[in-house]
Motif scaffolding. Sequence first.
Motif, PDB file in Angstrom:
ATOM      1  N   ASP A 249       0.859  -1.260   0.022  1.00 16.25           N
ATOM      2  CA  ASP A 249      -0.052   0.061   0.208  1.00 16.25           C
ATOM      3  C   ASP A 249       0.892   1.313  -0.048  1.00 16.25           C
ATOM      4  O   ASP A 249       0.130   2.434  -0.337  1.00 16.25           O
ATOM      5  CB  ASP A 249      -0.856   0.074   1.199  1.00 16.25           C
ATOM      6  CG  ASP A 249      -1.977  -1.275   0.987  1.00 16.25           C
ATOM      7  OD1 ASP A 249      -2.407  -1.690  -0.023  1.00 16.25           O
ATOM      8  OD2 ASP A 249      -2.320  -1.684   2.090  1.00 16.25           O
ATOM      9  N   ARG A 250       2.095   1.169   0.234  1.00 17.23           N
ATOM     10  CA  ARG A 250       3.063   2.256   0.506  1.00 17.23           C
ATOM     11  C   ARG A 250       3.260   2.826  -1.017  1.00 17.23           C
ATOM     12  O   ARG A 250       3.261   2.301  -2.083  1.00 17.23           O
ATOM     13  CB  ARG A 250       4.272   2.062   1.142  1.00 17.23           C
ATOM     14  CG  ARG A 250       4.104   1.564   2.446  1.00 17.23           C
ATOM     15  CD  ARG A 250       5.593   1.123   3.128  1.00 17.23           C
ATOM     16  NE  ARG A 250       5.276   0.378   4.164  1.00 17.23           N
ATOM     17  CZ  ARG A 250       6.198  -0.724   4.768  1.00 17.23           C
ATOM     18  NH1 ARG A 250       7.197  -0.826   4.067  1.00 17.23           N
ATOM     19  NH2 ARG A 250       5.809  -1.118   6.045  1.00 17.23           N
ATOM     20  N   ARG A 251       3.517   4.214  -1.013  1.00 20.07           N
ATOM     21  CA  ARG A 251       3.734   5.027  -2.375  1.00 20.07           C
ATOM     22  C   ARG A 251       5.317   5.209  -2.514  1.00 20.07           C
ATOM     23  O   ARG A 251       6.108   5.073  -1.397  1.00 20.07           O
ATOM     24  CB  ARG A 251       3.134   6.259  -2.242  1.00 20.07           C
ATOM     25  CG  ARG A 251       1.433   6.484  -1.913  1.00 20.07           C
ATOM     26  CD  ARG A 251       1.157   5.786  -3.395  1.00 20.07           C
ATOM     27  NE  ARG A 251      -0.449   5.444  -3.094  1.00 20.07           N
ATOM     28  CZ  ARG A 251      -1.564   6.094  -3.580  1.00 20.07           C
ATOM     29  NH1 ARG A 251      -1.145   7.378  -4.244  1.00 20.07           N
ATOM     30  NH2 ARG A 251      -2.675   5.857  -3.599  1.00 20.07           N
ATOM     31  N   THR A 252       5.605   5.368  -3.570  1.00 23.82           N
ATOM     32  CA  THR A 252       7.120   5.775  -3.712  1.00 23.82           C
ATOM     33  C   THR A 252       7.279   7.102  -4.513  1.00 23.82           C
ATOM     34  O   THR A 252       6.130   7.682  -4.937  1.00 23.82           O
ATOM     35  CB  THR A 252       7.802   4.850  -4.863  1.00 23.82           C
ATOM     36  OG1 THR A 252       7.378   4.930  -6.301  1.00 23.82           O
ATOM     37  CG2 THR A 252       7.848   3.301  -4.252  1.00 23.82           C
ATOM     38  N   PHE A 253       8.425   7.891  -4.411  1.00 22.36           N
ATOM     39  CA  PHE A 253       8.548   9.118  -4.857  1.00 22.36           C
ATOM     40  C   PHE A 253       9.669   9.160  -6.182  1.00 22.36           C
ATOM     41  O   PHE A 253      10.944   8.658  -5.699  1.00 22.36           O
ATOM     42  CB  PHE A 253       8.829  10.037  -3.777  1.00 22.36           C
ATOM     43  CG  PHE A 253       9.668  11.270  -4.174  1.00 22.36           C
ATOM     44  CD1 PHE A 253       8.881  12.497  -5.125  1.00 22.36           C
ATOM     45  CD2 PHE A 253      10.697  11.866  -3.870  1.00 22.36           C
ATOM     46  CE1 PHE A 253       9.250  13.409  -5.449  1.00 22.36           C
ATOM     47  CE2 PHE A 253      11.211  12.979  -4.193  1.00 22.36           C
ATOM     48  CZ  PHE A 253      10.700  13.734  -5.040  1.00 22.36           C
ATOM     49  N   GLY A 254       9.135   9.326  -7.261  1.00 21.47           N
ATOM     50  CA  GLY A 254      10.476   9.320  -8.274  1.00 21.47           C
ATOM     51  C   GLY A 254      11.267  10.512  -8.391  1.00 21.47           C
ATOM     52  O   GLY A 254      10.527  11.706  -8.523  1.00 21.47           O
ATOM     53  N   LEU A 255      12.626  10.429  -8.384  1.00 26.83           N
ATOM     54  CA  LEU A 255      13.309  11.786  -8.494  1.00 26.83           C
ATOM     55  C   LEU A 255      14.605  11.420  -9.558  1.00 26.83           C
ATOM     56  O   LEU A 255      15.178  10.380  -9.485  1.00 26.83           O
ATOM     57  CB  LEU A 255      13.895  12.014  -7.099  1.00 26.83           C
ATOM     58  CG  LEU A 255      14.867  13.167  -6.850  1.00 26.83           C
ATOM     59  CD1 LEU A 255      13.921  14.481  -7.315  1.00 26.83           C
ATOM     60  CD2 LEU A 255      15.391  13.298  -5.553  1.00 26.83           C
ATOM     61  N   ALA A 256      14.597  12.481 -10.320  1.00 27.37           N
ATOM     62  CA  ALA A 256      15.790  12.151 -11.353  1.00 27.37           C
ATOM     63  C   ALA A 256      16.221  13.622 -11.598  1.00 27.37           C
ATOM     64  O   ALA A 256      15.744  14.714 -11.679  1.00 27.37           O
ATOM     65  CB  ALA A 256      15.018  11.664 -12.770  1.00 27.37           C
TER      66      ALA A 256
END
Length: 399
Positions: A249-256
């Motif tokens: 259920d957890r979200r992720t955070f995309g960073l580039a």
Amino acid sequence: MAANLSFGIFTYNMLASSLGSNTIPWVLEISPEWITRLGGDAAWKSIKATLSEEYKAHFHKNTHTQKDPNKYQTTRRIWAAERIQVIPPEMDQTEIAGEHSIAYYVPDKDKPEEKGKRVVATTMAGLLASELPKLGPELFAHIMSVENTVYNWQIREPRIMKRSLDSGCSVIMLEEYDQHASMYPQFKQAGFEGVFYSGASGESGQGFFWKTDEWETFEPLPSSTLCYDETVGTTFFNPELRENMPALDRRTFGLAKLKHKATGTPVWFGTVHLMTKSREQNKTDVRTGETKYIREILEKHVGDGLLVLAGDFNTTPHESVVFEPFLEMGLNNIFGQASTEPNAATSVNGVRREFIDYVFASKQFHVDSKADTQPGPEPIPSLTEPSDHYPLWARLSVQ
């Protein structure tokens, strides 16, 4: 004469193929004419409540009907079947109980070795026929007509690609992105490179794409998929946001971090999809926790670098406490004022009209132009809009 840093940013919750269905009771829409035929809004609300109760109890991520809860689209197909003729092999713990019903077994916790109690569940077609003997089959046909002409992924995908590419933006972020195998080649053909920031299930997450004639990476990517909680070098990150929830259920955070070719300027891009409000136990605690942790990540990796954050924040302007970590960093909420104007919205469906998508950017960026945020009153998705969100875009520059 030196070139100026200038580019377009586009963010769009595309409504995942796994979530976009007119057969899900809390999504389900019918025409105003049908609501009248049923006796008005109250009558239709009652019918939807009956459908929702049965669907949630037996067809939505039910591990007693199948071992893998991520295969819930299979169960949904049974729920939406006009008649049940065969059980898909994925539903290996289920049997046919009737043309409109299935059966499964709930084991006794004290006797897990035994088959357990037999539970019978009724499909949408069966419930409608039972609740509305005269109109049920016709209403079911109407619901499936909307499903096939509006929600069908084969119809929606080309429209989503067109909306994205027609924006003219060189950076594209997609939330609820779950069709990497088919969409990534299309972006490649259009001159983009990209990455799929995968969630814990490996099936859905966020898509991030950049025009290769305007942007380049600082280091090669070994794959077009960045797995859950994975890091590549010092410029691509997909951390989980550490919510106090099961991993799935957890979200992720995309960073580039990308380099703007014409100017050589490094710019960081963060793709955001915060937790849905329905999962909150105490007002905004989960989403505020997410943005605080995102700030920690940004302070560690980005520092004073140029930054753009965009996505679906699942947060209305009245819940601005969620944004405080970003505002304290000095970021500009590009749609902050627009989000408070009468009738402004980025998501419009049968149960809500809300402004919940945003773009935040470093103060150095000038906003040259941006999306209109005054959509019409019609619920979406529709024959012309392929998602339940409208996209946001902005043209940014640094002189």
